[in-house]
Design an enzyme around this catalytic site. Structure first.
Site, PDB file in Angstrom:
ATOM      1  CG  HIS A 397      -2.030  -3.633   0.331  1.00  0.00           C
ATOM      2  ND1 HIS A 397      -1.626  -2.502  -0.352  1.00  0.00           N
ATOM      3  CD2 HIS A 397      -2.869  -4.306  -0.496  1.00  0.00           C
ATOM      4  CE1 HIS A 397      -2.191  -2.484  -1.540  1.00  0.00           C
ATOM      5  NE2 HIS A 397      -2.961  -3.568  -1.661  1.00  0.00           N
ATOM      6  CE  LYS A 399       1.033  -3.785  -2.909  1.00  0.00           C
ATOM      7  NZ  LYS A 399       0.177  -4.882  -2.520  1.00  0.00           N
ATOM      8  CG  ASP A 404      22.593 -11.540  -0.581  1.00  0.00           C
ATOM      9  OD1 ASP A 404      22.040 -12.553  -0.100  1.00  0.00           O
ATOM     10  OD2 ASP A 404      23.136 -11.521  -1.703  1.00  0.00           O
ATOM     11  CG  HIS A 612      -1.464  -1.928  -8.335  1.00  0.00           C
ATOM     12  ND1 HIS A 612      -0.512  -2.625  -7.606  1.00  0.00           N
ATOM     13  CD2 HIS A 612      -2.615  -1.993  -7.600  1.00  0.00           C
ATOM     14  CE1 HIS A 612      -1.044  -3.090  -6.493  1.00  0.00           C
ATOM     15  NE2 HIS A 612      -2.326  -2.726  -6.464  1.00  0.00           N
ATOM     16  CE  LYS A 614      -0.962   0.071  -4.211  1.00  0.00           C
ATOM     17  NZ  LYS A 614      -2.071   0.313  -5.087  1.00  0.00           N
ATOM     18  CG  ASP A 619       8.688  21.985  -4.748  1.00  0.00           C
ATOM     19  OD1 ASP A 619       9.319  22.902  -4.185  1.00  0.00           O
ATOM     20  OD2 ASP A 619       7.655  21.486  -4.249  1.00  0.00           O
TER      21      ASP A 619
END
Length: 690
Positions: A397, A399, A404, A612, A614, A619
């Site tokens: 899952h 992403k 480089d 979507h 996440k 603080d």
């Protein structure tokens, strides 16, 4: 006189007895034998044997002393014996000390010379012992060219009780065989033998420089030396490998994957780019067109534009870890105008190999559609399909991008055309941040190694994949000119290399670190194992939120997605949290739902129009992840998280708006106060279409 072989038990003459006999020998004695027999006997005795003539060598001296009169026959002029090539003495042989009178022992009668022979008979070379008598006036050198057999030497040495005579004879024989047979006794043994025989008379043996060089060369290139050198090389390489790559067990495990071929060996010695600490960070978002905000609300760079900039500026490599690849709308068999941004990204990826940029992709397997990945593979991309279900029971899952080895993207957006136009996404791009890029590249290398059929997760990951940042040892660098401490987390624990902080630990510790507020925006929040059968309660994050609100009075806010694929059980858990705000508890916990309005497409686009995001912001800290908040995503599913601490720079007015923590807080407050938010009590409207 008859010569007879000495018996094995015969005892050599004592020194006192020998001296007494020498004195007696020097005096004229009256012999009972006839005169002519005596002369023949003396001549035979004093006539050198062939073995002696072949090895007699006159040692020149500056002032030779005249021989004693009694030994005149020994010094008679005789024709030089012919040199035998087999018995020739090398010029490199060591000079031996003077050897004088050779006393012939009793000879058997059949070997005694006949008195009627005109020339002496060639005597056989009986294997007899010769008694060596020292005399400074003699100048004879006797070499023994025919070495005794092992049994004969042992017999003679056992039968000689005199230690002094035995040492002298043995020393002469050993010196006579210099260069004829290999010697296994060292220089120390030679010196000791010389001292015991006669330290004053035996000259020191010195080999020429060339001989010494050849001797050490033979020792250096001998079989034991070469074996020792090979062993040291193997031991050194093993120590270096364990120090650099960890346990050999992990190497054997990775070798089974086929990832450690000859092509990967140069990487062991290839240097890495120097870590840069001056980084730039940009918060990126995807905002569907159906969402409306006030003009004064903050907006950030679009994910589409950030991806295109990274691809256009790539020079050497692009590494992508993704859940799936559907950048073209071919997966739904419907052409939609909003898919054009996804097509642009796909075309840029397709052209990377032709520009000399290596494209590597680690994607979950199986996929609903492999059209994009197969097309990229035909153009030269390195595609690894990771069947995480067989490895851990979950999915990939993750992403993120690594470009480089110095630019990084982490966020919630999948490699899907809907993530650019139809789904609300959030992420972060860090430019010129090789420290973080190299650490994230190690996580990608783990995914890449797990691609293919028949692989398994090693018991210990190599040390080369160990974490370079963690909760206890974060990276210290500059983000947009302000000091920051950050690290990467990963899930599940089976994919955490040495030193890596797990994603669940990072989330819990971020909640526990909060002092004033905790703002959370995730698509799904369920304190249970959602995809387990049967489902089980999992209250780890839920307990941390309750403790923060009720024990420390930290203001907790949750912004959860509301869309047709929301799980009904999730809203029950959310209600159990929000009810803690009622009296008499009064815990500061608030829960709202965020709705992305549909665009009115006909037919409707599946898996679109959802928040979507996440992420979490407090603080003190900012957290951007790739996982939904349920047990499956932290114990079975692959994901990563980015945690940044810039709390000690928030009090500075100048540049405060450029810190990620501050930007993330403003995004959350924008969404929290927008018209797209529903109270938790309206959750039934989210699932009525499911």
């Amino acid at each position: 006189m008859r010569k007879r072989e000495p018996a094995r038990g015969d005892t050599p003459l004592r020194r006192s007895t020998r001296l007494q006999q020498e004195k007696t020998w020097e005096q004229p004695q009256v012999s009972k034998e006839p005169q002519h027999s005596k002369e023949r006997s003396i001549t035979d005795i004093l006539q050198p044997r062939e073995s002696i003539r072949a090895h007699r060598q006159v040692i020149p001296t500056k002032e030779p002393s005249p021989p004693p009169p009694s030994h005149g026959p020994l010094l008679l002029s005789e024709p030089e014996a012919p040199k035998d090539s087999k018995q020739a003495v090398s010029e490199k042989d060591n000079l031996l000390p003077p050897v004088v009178r050779l006393r012939r022992l009793d000879i058997p009668q059949e070997e005694e010379s006949s008195p009627h022979q005109n020339k002496p008979k060639e005597p056989r070379d009986p294997d007899v012992e010769w008694e060596v008598v020292k005399d400074q006036q003699a100048r004879l050198r006797v070499l023994e060219t025919r070495p005794r057999s092992t049994e004969e030497r042992a017999t003679v040495e056992q039968g000689a009780p005199s230690q002094q005579g035995m040492v002298a004879n043995r020393t002469l024989r050993q010196q006579a065989r210099v260069g004829l047979a290999p010697r296994w006794w060292g220089p120390a043994s030679q010196i000791q033998a010389r001292k015991e025989s006669d330290p004053h008379k035996l000259p020191r043996t010195t080999l020429p420089p060339q001989a010494r060089s050849e001797k050490w060369t033979k020792r250096l290139f001998s079989l034991p030396s070469l074996c020792l050198l090979l062993f040291l090389l193997v031991l050194g390489f093993a120590c270096w490998f364990i120090w650099r790559y960890g346990s050999p067990v992990s190497f054997l495990g990775l070798a089974a994957y086929g990832q450690w071929g000859l092509s990967s060996m140069p990487r062991l010695w290839s240097g890495t780019e120097e870590c840069t600490t001056q980084c730039s960070l940009v918060l990126v978002e995807s905002i569907p067109g159906s969402l409306t905000y006030r003009p004064e609300d903050p907006r950030h760079l679009s994910i589409y534009q950030a991806w295109m900039d990274l691809l256009n500026g790539a020079n050497s490599s692009v590494d992508i870890a993704a859940f799936y690849f559907t950048l073209r709308d071919s997966d739904i068999k419907v052409e939609d105008p909003s898919s054009q941004q996804g097509r642009d990204v796909f075309d840029s990826l397709l052209g990377l190999p032709s520009r000399g940029v290596k494209l590597s992709i680690a994607v979950n397997s199986p996929q609903m559609s492999e059209d994009d990945t197969e097309e990229l593979a035909r153009q030269g991309a390195d595609i690894q399909y990771v069947n995480m279900k067989d490895l851990t029971g979950g999915i990939v899952h993750t992403k993120f991008w690594v470009v480089d080895q110095k630019h990084v993207y982490i966020g919630s957006a999948n490699m899907d055309w809907r993530s650019l136009t139809q789904v609300k996404e959030l992420g972060a791009v860090l430019y010129n941040c090789s420290c973080l890029a190299q650490d994230l590249g190690r996580i990608f290398a783990m995914y890449h190694m797990l691609g293919g059929e028949g692989v398994s997760i090693p018991a210990t990951w190599p040390a080369s994949l160990a974490a370079e940042s963690s909760l206890d040892q974060p990276l210290k660098l500059q983000l947009n000119g302000a000091g920051a401490e950050l690290y990467l987390s990963s899930s599940p624990p089976a994919l955490c290399s040495a030193g890596r902080t797990s994603d669940l630990t990072a989330i819990v510790r971020t909640i526990e670190d909060a002092q004033a507020f905790v703002y959370i925006a995730v698509m799904d929040y369920e304190p249970q194992c959602t995809f387990c059968s049967p489902r089980r309660f999992w209250p780890i994050i839920d307990d941390a939120l309750r403790a923060a609100a009720c024990d420390r009075r930290v203001n907790v806010r949750l912004l959860i997605s509301c869309w047709p694929h929301s799980h009904p059980a999730m809203f029950v858990f959310l209600e159990s949290l929000s009810i803690l705000s009622q009296k008499p508890l009064g815990c500061p916990i608030e829960v709202n739902l965020f709705v992305v309005p549909g665009g009115g497409e006909r037919p409707p686009i599946p898996y679109s129009h959802v928040n979507h995001n996440k992420y979490m912001v407090t603080d003190r800290l900012a957290y951007i992840g790739t996982s939904n908040w349920s047990e499956d995503y932290f114990t079975k599913t692959a994901g990563v998280g980015l945690i940044i601490n810039q709390s000690y720079h928030d009090s500075i007015t100048a540049g405060q708006e450029f810190t990620l923590r501050h930007q993330l807080e403003q995004v959350f407050l924008r969404d929290w106060d927008s018209s797209n938010v529903l109270p938790l009590s309206s959750h039934r409207s989210c699932t009525k279409k499911n």
